[in-house]
Design a protein around this motif. Structure first.
Motif, PDB file in Angstrom:
ATOM      1  N   GLY A 158      -5.987  43.225  12.107  1.00  0.00           N
ATOM      2  CA  GLY A 158      -4.863  42.863  12.839  1.00  0.00           C
ATOM      3  C   GLY A 158      -5.763  41.427  13.939  1.00  0.00           C
ATOM      4  O   GLY A 158      -5.980  40.414  13.796  1.00  0.00           O
ATOM      5  N   GLY A 159      -7.036  41.943  14.501  1.00  0.00           N
ATOM      6  CA  GLY A 159      -7.868  40.912  14.876  1.00  0.00           C
ATOM      7  C   GLY A 159      -8.496  40.232  14.026  1.00  0.00           C
ATOM      8  O   GLY A 159      -8.599  38.764  14.561  1.00  0.00           O
ATOM      9  N   MET A 160      -8.568  40.348  12.974  1.00  0.00           N
ATOM     10  CA  MET A 160      -9.544  39.708  11.980  1.00  0.00           C
ATOM     11  C   MET A 160      -8.113  38.121  11.630  1.00  0.00           C
ATOM     12  O   MET A 160      -8.426  37.460  11.355  1.00  0.00           O
ATOM     13  CB  MET A 160     -10.207  40.114  10.749  1.00  0.00           C
ATOM     14  N   ILE A 161      -7.272  39.244  11.360  1.00  0.00           N
ATOM     15  CA  ILE A 161      -5.327  37.880  10.781  1.00  0.00           C
ATOM     16  C   ILE A 161      -5.719  36.373  11.794  1.00  0.00           C
ATOM     17  O   ILE A 161      -5.504  36.241  11.761  1.00  0.00           O
ATOM     18  CB  ILE A 161      -4.816  38.598  10.954  1.00  0.00           C
ATOM     19  N   CYS A 162      -5.955  37.679  12.960  1.00  0.00           N
ATOM     20  CA  CYS A 162      -5.620  36.617  14.636  1.00  0.00           C
ATOM     21  C   CYS A 162      -6.955  35.560  14.570  1.00  0.00           C
ATOM     22  O   CYS A 162      -6.722  34.128  15.351  1.00  0.00           O
ATOM     23  CB  CYS A 162      -5.440  37.557  15.908  1.00  0.00           C
ATOM     24  N   THR A 163      -8.110  36.476  14.535  1.00  0.00           N
ATOM     25  CA  THR A 163      -8.834  35.475  14.379  1.00  0.00           C
ATOM     26  C   THR A 163      -9.060  34.745  13.377  1.00  0.00           C
ATOM     27  O   THR A 163      -9.194  32.705  13.533  1.00  0.00           O
ATOM     28  CB  THR A 163     -10.122  36.383  13.971  1.00  0.00           C
ATOM     29  N   LEU A 164      -8.716  34.736  12.337  1.00  0.00           N
ATOM     30  CA  LEU A 164      -8.626  33.770  10.948  1.00  0.00           C
ATOM     31  C   LEU A 164      -7.281  32.277  11.694  1.00  0.00           C
ATOM     32  O   LEU A 164      -7.927  31.156  11.213  1.00  0.00           O
ATOM     33  CB  LEU A 164      -7.956  34.428  10.279  1.00  0.00           C
ATOM     34  N   GLY A 165      -6.063  32.616  12.567  1.00  0.00           N
ATOM     35  CA  GLY A 165      -4.963  32.251  12.925  1.00  0.00           C
ATOM     36  C   GLY A 165      -6.112  30.965  13.647  1.00  0.00           C
ATOM     37  O   GLY A 165      -5.241  29.456  13.981  1.00  0.00           O
ATOM     38  N   GLN A 166      -6.624  31.673  14.524  1.00  0.00           N
ATOM     39  CA  GLN A 166      -7.111  31.063  15.437  1.00  0.00           C
ATOM     40  C   GLN A 166      -7.976  29.854  14.973  1.00  0.00           C
ATOM     41  O   GLN A 166      -8.594  29.009  15.631  1.00  0.00           O
ATOM     42  CB  GLN A 166      -8.287  31.904  16.961  1.00  0.00           C
ATOM     43  N   PHE A 167      -9.238  30.027  14.251  1.00  0.00           N
ATOM     44  CA  PHE A 167      -9.372  29.099  13.452  1.00  0.00           C
ATOM     45  C   PHE A 167      -9.061  28.044  13.112  1.00  0.00           C
ATOM     46  O   PHE A 167      -9.193  26.645  13.186  1.00  0.00           O
ATOM     47  CB  PHE A 167     -10.899  29.921  12.459  1.00  0.00           C
ATOM     48  N   ILE A 168      -7.878  28.023  12.317  1.00  0.00           N
ATOM     49  CA  ILE A 168      -6.915  27.154  11.436  1.00  0.00           C
ATOM     50  C   ILE A 168      -6.432  26.496  12.544  1.00  0.00           C
ATOM     51  O   ILE A 168      -6.494  25.086  12.690  1.00  0.00           O
ATOM     52  CB  ILE A 168      -5.867  28.118  11.016  1.00  0.00           C
ATOM     53  N   TYR A 169      -5.822  26.800  14.136  1.00  0.00           N
ATOM     54  CA  TYR A 169      -5.847  26.190  14.709  1.00  0.00           C
ATOM     55  C   TYR A 169      -6.388  25.131  15.679  1.00  0.00           C
ATOM     56  O   TYR A 169      -6.690  24.399  16.197  1.00  0.00           O
ATOM     57  CB  TYR A 169      -4.914  27.513  16.055  1.00  0.00           C
ATOM     58  N   ASN A 170      -7.658  26.291  15.405  1.00  0.00           N
ATOM     59  CA  ASN A 170      -9.153  24.855  16.275  1.00  0.00           C
ATOM     60  C   ASN A 170      -9.175  23.772  15.368  1.00  0.00           C
ATOM     61  O   ASN A 170      -9.197  22.939  15.644  1.00  0.00           O
ATOM     62  CB  ASN A 170     -10.539  26.094  16.407  1.00  0.00           C
ATOM     63  N   TYR A 171      -9.375  23.984  13.768  1.00  0.00           N
ATOM     64  CA  TYR A 171      -9.705  22.785  13.478  1.00  0.00           C
ATOM     65  C   TYR A 171      -8.391  22.098  13.038  1.00  0.00           C
ATOM     66  O   TYR A 171      -8.753  20.922  13.573  1.00  0.00           O
ATOM     67  CB  TYR A 171      -9.746  23.950  11.828  1.00  0.00           C
ATOM     68  N   CYS A 172      -6.817  22.384  13.428  1.00  0.00           N
ATOM     69  CA  CYS A 172      -6.294  21.162  13.660  1.00  0.00           C
ATOM     70  C   CYS A 172      -6.160  20.873  14.886  1.00  0.00           C
ATOM     71  O   CYS A 172      -6.098  19.830  15.115  1.00  0.00           O
ATOM     72  CB  CYS A 172      -4.910  22.222  13.695  1.00  0.00           C
ATOM     73  N   ARG A 173      -6.533  21.385  15.749  1.00  0.00           N
ATOM     74  CA  ARG A 173      -6.918  20.412  16.858  1.00  0.00           C
ATOM     75  C   ARG A 173      -8.092  19.397  17.665  1.00  0.00           C
ATOM     76  O   ARG A 173      -8.046  18.722  17.892  1.00  0.00           O
ATOM     77  CB  ARG A 173      -6.885  21.847  18.524  1.00  0.00           C
ATOM     78  N   MET A 174      -9.257  19.556  15.985  1.00  0.00           N
ATOM     79  CA  MET A 174     -10.424  18.877  16.170  1.00  0.00           C
ATOM     80  C   MET A 174     -10.020  18.125  15.373  1.00  0.00           C
ATOM     81  O   MET A 174     -10.234  16.832  15.856  1.00  0.00           O
ATOM     82  CB  MET A 174     -11.012  19.844  16.019  1.00  0.00           C
ATOM     83  N   LEU A 175      -8.864  17.458  14.386  1.00  0.00           N
ATOM     84  CA  LEU A 175      -7.988  16.973  13.928  1.00  0.00           C
ATOM     85  C   LEU A 175      -7.591  15.855  14.751  1.00  0.00           C
ATOM     86  O   LEU A 175      -6.728  14.885  14.372  1.00  0.00           O
ATOM     87  CB  LEU A 175      -7.398  17.108  12.945  1.00  0.00           C
ATOM     88  N   ASP A 176      -7.352  16.265  16.064  1.00  0.00           N
ATOM     89  CA  ASP A 176      -6.647  15.666  17.330  1.00  0.00           C
ATOM     90  C   ASP A 176      -5.141  15.934  16.688  1.00  0.00           C
ATOM     91  O   ASP A 176      -4.051  14.876  17.048  1.00  0.00           O
ATOM     92  CB  ASP A 176      -6.774  14.240  17.559  1.00  0.00           C
ATOM     93  N   LEU A 177      -4.162  16.755  16.035  1.00  0.00           N
ATOM     94  CA  LEU A 177      -2.902  17.335  16.434  1.00  0.00           C
ATOM     95  C   LEU A 177      -2.888  17.198  17.238  1.00  0.00           C
ATOM     96  O   LEU A 177      -3.330  18.125  18.651  1.00  0.00           O
ATOM     97  CB  LEU A 177      -2.804  17.872  14.532  1.00  0.00           C
ATOM     98  N   PRO A 178      -1.163  17.434  17.761  1.00  0.00           N
ATOM     99  CA  PRO A 178      -0.637  17.974  18.408  1.00  0.00           C
ATOM    100  C   PRO A 178      -0.285  19.580  18.792  1.00  0.00           C
ATOM    101  O   PRO A 178      -0.228  20.482  17.747  1.00  0.00           O
ATOM    102  CB  PRO A 178       0.751  17.438  18.636  1.00  0.00           C
ATOM    103  N   LYS A 179      -0.335  19.685  19.981  1.00  0.00           N
ATOM    104  CA  LYS A 179      -0.439  21.230  20.181  1.00  0.00           C
ATOM    105  C   LYS A 179       0.782  22.184  19.052  1.00  0.00           C
ATOM    106  O   LYS A 179       0.529  23.317  18.192  1.00  0.00           O
ATOM    107  CB  LYS A 179      -0.193  21.996  21.551  1.00  0.00           C
ATOM    108  N   GLU A 180       1.964  21.581  19.106  1.00  0.00           N
ATOM    109  CA  GLU A 180       2.944  21.965  18.629  1.00  0.00           C
ATOM    110  C   GLU A 180       2.566  21.696  16.689  1.00  0.00           C
ATOM    111  O   GLU A 180       2.737  22.699  16.515  1.00  0.00           O
ATOM    112  CB  GLU A 180       3.990  21.078  18.881  1.00  0.00           C
ATOM    113  N   ASP A 181       2.931  20.585  16.748  1.00  0.00           N
ATOM    114  CA  ASP A 181       1.921  20.676  15.070  1.00  0.00           C
ATOM    115  C   ASP A 181       0.779  21.968  14.485  1.00  0.00           C
ATOM    116  O   ASP A 181       0.897  21.690  14.045  1.00  0.00           O
ATOM    117  CB  ASP A 181       1.285  19.278  14.759  1.00  0.00           C
TER     118      ASP A 181
END
Length: 152
Positions: free
Chosen positions: A37-60
């Motif tokens: 579960g931690g690895m799945i959540c870590t992968l999700g956090q990496f995806i989220y951080n990458y989207c934030r790096m692309l300057d997408l809004p938090k909801e997106d």
């Protein structure tokens, strides 16, 4: 004499059942579930951080993270790899959103040979259907309770 013979057979049967029943270590299973579960959540956090790096809004970013995790889960289910992850990681792989996507994709893949309507259409929610039903019903009931309590 029959009573002692019966007791002996019962004892033999108990020994046989103990021998054949798989033994599980609860602590190791919990550790595996926590790690998975931690690895799945870590992968999700990496995806989220990458989207934030692309300057997408938090909801997106949250939406893209969910969509990508669901897509990966369905792909891994399609190539019969997610079942191995779930077998090893237990609830750690079955509880997050990826487990829900797996529970919808598995019956669809399994019953596709029976056709679009009677195969996929009828069987796709065999596992996820009760979760959806009781989730909606429970949220409706709790919403009604909350609404009633706001009057008092």
């Amino acid at each position: 004499m029959d009573k002692t013979k019966k007791m002996k057979q019962e004892k033999q049967y108990e020994d046989y059942v103990k021998q054949k029943t798989p033994r599980h270590n609860v602590w190791i299973n919990m550790l595996k579930a926590f790690f998975t579960g931690g690895m799945i959540c870590t992968l999700g956090q990496f995806i989220y951080n990458y989207c934030r790096m692309l300057d997408l809004p938090k909801e997106d970013c949250g939406s893209w993270t969910s969509l990508i995790l669901i897509l990966l889960s369905v792909i891994l289910t399609g190539i019969n790899f997610y079942s191995r992850i779930a077998k090893w990681g237990g609830a750690g792989a079955l509880v997050p959103i990826t487990g829900f996507a797996n529970s919808v994709a598995s019956p669809a893949i399994e019953y596709k040979k029976e056709g679009q309507v009677f195969g996929i259409g009828c069987k796709i929610f065999t596992i996820a259907g009760p979760v959806i039903l009781y989730g909606v019903f429970t949220s409706w009931g709790l919403g009604l309770l909350y609404w009633v309590c706001t009057f008092f």
